[in-house]
Design an enzyme around this catalytic site. Structure first.
Site, short mmCIF file in Angstrom:
data_model
loop_
_atom_site.label_atom_id
_atom_site.label_comp_id
_atom_site.label_asym_id
_atom_site.label_seq_id
_atom_site.Cartn_x
_atom_site.Cartn_y
_atom_site.Cartn_z
N SER A 1 0.87 -1.18 0.00
CA SER A 1 0.00 0.00 0.00
C SER A 1 0.90 1.23 0.00
CB SER A 1 -0.89 -0.02 1.24
OG SER A 1 -0.06 0.07 2.38
N GLY A 2 0.31 2.38 0.33
CA GLY A 2 1.08 3.63 0.30
C GLY A 2 2.31 3.58 1.19
N HIS A 3 2.19 2.92 2.34
CA HIS A 3 3.34 2.88 3.25
C HIS A 3 4.51 2.11 2.62
CE1 HIS A 3 5.17 3.81 7.01
NE2 HIS A 3 5.48 2.55 7.24
N GLY B 1 0.68 0.63 7.93
CA GLY B 1 0.55 1.83 8.75
C GLY B 1 -0.65 1.72 9.68
N HIS C 1 12.31 14.55 24.43
CA HIS C 1 13.24 13.92 25.38
C HIS C 1 12.54 12.98 26.36
CE1 HIS C 1 12.01 16.54 28.74
NE2 HIS C 1 11.85 17.46 27.80
#
Ligand code: ACO
Length: 218
Positions: free
Chosen positions: A13-15, A76, A145
């Protein structure tokens, strides 16, 4: 990543497109794609797609050179568990699962990234942040952090975790959402796009809005 590393991706897919571009930028190449959906098609020109574990077995049998093989889940969304399962399957077949960091991301040398965690372009992982396995720090997302992320967490594009935030396994933080300092979020929870999380959230809820409110259970 080793020079000319050969990658296999699970998810077409897009990921997968995003990861393939990043892998190419780092000098590697994708040699095979896998997807559980029998109707899936290859999203990477010239790279063959195989369906489900049967397809993987067929590809694996025919593969002459099984050295220097890396694998990543190209899945994703709020599917951290699926990403972890894919990694486990790859490892069973001696396919290496390692973090992948875009050259234009900033990962502090005191930060820790778990296996197969992906840090995409413009993302920041700051000092002493600890990220588990199979996390995605998507484009321009930030874990500031001392944030601690479990396994399978997804920070969608532009999501911001302020300092000392703690995130449970398989949580998804939607695009552009902000989590204020020292907030803790329970496992499997989904934070909607653009939400501002001002207080701790329990396990297994969907929240949205500013300030974020629970809109349903998962
Ligand atoms: C590269 C990439 O694309 S990575 C992918 C990034 N994706 C994201 O960031 C998406 C994150 N997901 C969302 O924001 C979703 O809308 C969720 C998870 C918050 C809610 O999804 P669902 O449970 O399917 O809710 P649904 O769409 O039915 O909406 C329910 C209500 O919440 C509202 N709502 C949905 N999302 C949001 C949001 N982000 N902020 C405020 N309100 C929202 C809807 O308008 C609707 O309101 P109504 O009942 O008054 O009509």
């Amino acid at each position: 990543m080793a020079e000319c590393a050969r990658y296999v991706l699970w998810g077409s897919s897009g990921h997968a497109k995003v990861l393939a571009s990043l892998i190419a930028l780092c000098g590697g190449k994708v040699v095979a794609l896998f997807d559980n959906n029998p109707n899936a098609v290859s999203v990477i020109p010239g790279v063959p797609l195989y369906v489900a574990k049967e397809g993987f077995a067929r590809w694996y049998e025919g593969e002459q050179d099984r050295t220097n093989l890396y694998g990543l889940a190209a899945i994703g969304g709020a599917h951290g568990r699926d990403r972890l399962a894919v990694h486990e399957y790859f490892r069973m077949h001696n396919v290496r699962v390692e973090p992948l960091v875009h050259p234009h991301a900033s990962v502090c040398q005191t930060a820790l990234l778990g296996p197969g965690t992906q840090v995409l372009a413009g993302a920041v992982v700051a000092s002493d942040a600890h990220l588990g396995e199979a996390c995605i720090v998507n484009h321009r997302a930030a874990a500031d952090h001392e944030c601690v992320l479990g396994d399978g967490v997804h920070l969608a594009p532009g999501a911001t975790l302020c300092g000392c935030v703690k995130i449970g396994n398989n949580v998804m933080i939607g695009a552009g959402a902000v989590v204020l300092p020292r907030v803790t979020i329970g496992e499997n929870t989904v934070v909607g796009a653009g939400a501002v999380v001002t207080r701790d959230l329990p396990t297994g809820v969907v929240v949205a809005g500013n300030p974020a409110r629970i809109i349903r259970n998962i």
